[in-house]
Write a protein that holds these residues in place. Structure first.
Motif, PDB file in Angstrom:
ATOM      1  N   MET A 142     -38.474  -4.504  18.280  1.00 14.25           N
ATOM      2  CA  MET A 142     -38.188  -5.213  19.517  1.00 14.25           C
ATOM      3  C   MET A 142     -36.688  -5.299  19.757  1.00 14.25           C
ATOM      4  SD  MET A 142     -39.306  -6.621  22.192  1.00 14.25           S
ATOM      5  CE  MET A 142     -41.050  -6.839  21.871  1.00 14.25           C
ATOM      6  N   LYS A 143     -35.891  -5.533  18.696  1.00 14.74           N
ATOM      7  CA  LYS A 143     -34.435  -5.621  18.853  1.00 14.74           C
ATOM      8  C   LYS A 143     -33.866  -4.287  19.308  1.00 14.74           C
ATOM      9  CE  LYS A 143     -30.252  -7.034  16.393  1.00 14.74           C
ATOM     10  NZ  LYS A 143     -29.462  -5.877  16.832  1.00 14.74           N
ATOM     11  N   GLN A 144     -34.350  -3.221  18.726  1.00 17.31           N
ATOM     12  CA  GLN A 144     -33.873  -1.897  19.129  1.00 17.31           C
ATOM     13  C   GLN A 144     -34.218  -1.604  20.583  1.00 17.31           C
ATOM     14  OE1 GLN A 144     -35.313   1.176  16.543  1.00 17.31           O
ATOM     15  NE2 GLN A 144     -34.490   2.844  17.830  1.00 17.31           N
ATOM     16  N   ILE A 145     -35.398  -2.003  20.992  1.00 17.48           N
ATOM     17  CA  ILE A 145     -35.817  -1.769  22.386  1.00 17.48           C
ATOM     18  C   ILE A 145     -34.962  -2.599  23.346  1.00 17.48           C
ATOM     19  CG2 ILE A 145     -37.712  -2.062  24.015  1.00 17.48           C
ATOM     20  CD1 ILE A 145     -39.638  -1.414  21.734  1.00 17.48           C
ATOM     21  N   ILE A 146     -34.677  -3.863  22.971  1.00 16.09           N
ATOM     22  CA  ILE A 146     -33.876  -4.725  23.835  1.00 16.09           C
ATOM     23  C   ILE A 146     -32.440  -4.204  23.939  1.00 16.09           C
ATOM     24  CG2 ILE A 146     -32.910  -7.037  24.050  1.00 16.09           C
ATOM     25  CD1 ILE A 146     -35.506  -8.124  22.864  1.00 16.09           C
ATOM     26  N   ASP A 147     -31.867  -3.752  22.815  1.00 24.18           N
ATOM     27  CA  ASP A 147     -30.508  -3.197  22.862  1.00 24.18           C
ATOM     28  C   ASP A 147     -30.443  -1.945  23.740  1.00 24.18           C
ATOM     29  OD1 ASP A 147     -29.671  -5.200  21.195  1.00 24.18           O
ATOM     30  OD2 ASP A 147     -29.858  -3.994  19.349  1.00 24.18           O
ATOM     31  N   ARG A 148     -31.453  -1.151  23.618  1.00 24.96           N
ATOM     32  CA  ARG A 148     -31.490   0.066  24.466  1.00 24.96           C
ATOM     33  C   ARG A 148     -31.614  -0.301  25.941  1.00 24.96           C
ATOM     34  NH1 ARG A 148     -35.747   5.125  23.621  1.00 24.96           N
ATOM     35  NH2 ARG A 148     -34.846   6.466  25.267  1.00 24.96           N
ATOM     36  N   TYR A 149     -32.412  -1.331  26.204  1.00 26.76           N
ATOM     37  CA  TYR A 149     -32.573  -1.781  27.602  1.00 26.76           C
ATOM     38  C   TYR A 149     -31.249  -2.318  28.161  1.00 26.76           C
ATOM     39  CZ  TYR A 149     -33.840  -4.829  31.506  1.00 26.76           C
ATOM     40  OH  TYR A 149     -33.889  -5.446  32.718  1.00 26.76           O
TER      41      TYR A 149
END
Length: 230
Positions: A64-71
């Motif tokens: 989830m953290k990786q997805i949020i950073d990418r977003y």
């Protein structure tokens, strides 16, 4: 045969217990669909859901953290692309300044053509302004003369048309008058010249001639005996 399944009206469920049950079922189905999408399409999917009570539920195909950073990184890139650059801002400022100068110059020129703000002009500039006004006045007078000529020609055409229509009406009235006179003459009784109405009547109905012979002839005529005096 099973009956047809009714469609559920999409609206807020008023009953609290029913709402919680529906949330739980739909959440599991939503997460299942997200997982299938990530597996089938090799997509990076992240879901964050807060219930009505404030409880957090999440699903992430990786982290989830990786997805949020990418977003966040992608969102900043989009914002930079949407924002105008410094050069664009400088170009817009330059264009606005140039348009303001042109507008001020045009306004001053218009006032001078009206006879205002002439003190700042020298003799040569006044002469140029005079020539410009004379040229413009000549064009105005020429256009006005052409308009007047066109209106006069139009009125003349209308006048000739009215004259022609009036002549046709006069001819029609004259023909109708002649026809009325002819009909009146045919309906009158025509008498011969020098002959009275009585003579015409006698001529039409002759009377029996009067007897002008003497008494003897009258007697014989009546069949009475004739006596001679002795």
């Amino acid at each position: 045969m099973a009956g047809k399944r009714e469609r559920i009206l999409i609206r807020r469920i008023d009953n609290l217990a029913a709402r919680q049950v529906t949330f739980s079922k739909r959440r599991r189905g939503l997460f299942k669909k997200a997982e299938e999408l990530s597996i089938l399409c090799d997509a990076e999917v992240g879901l964050v859901v807060f219930s009505a009570t404030g409880k957090l539920f999440q699903f992430a195909s990786s982290s989830m953290k990786q997805i949020i950073d990418r977003y966040n990184s992608h969102s900043k890139t989009l914002q930079k692309a949407d924002e105008p650059s410094q050069l664009d801002l400088l170009a817009e400022d330059s264009t606005c300044a140039r348009l303001r100068e042109e507008l001020a110059e045009a306004s001053l020129r218009l006032r001078q053509m009206r006879g205002e703000d002439l003190q700042r002009l020298n003799v040569q500039q006044l002469q140029e302004l005079e020539k410009s006004l004379e040229s413009g006045l000549g064009c105005v007078l020429k256009t006005k003369s052409q308009k007047i000529t066109d209106e006069i020609n139009g009125l003349e055409r209308k006048r000739m048309q009215l004259i022609e229509e009036n002549s046709k009406l006069k001819e029609q009235v004259s023909r109708m008058s002649k026809m009325e006179k002819q009909l009146g003459a045919d309906s009158e009784l025509v008498y011969e010249e020098g002959q009275s109405s009585e003579s015409v009547t006698n001529a039409s109905y002759p009377r029996t001639p009067l007897v002008t012979e003497d008494c003897s002839d009258t007697s014989l005529t009546l069949g009475l005996p004739l006596f001679h005096s002795k």
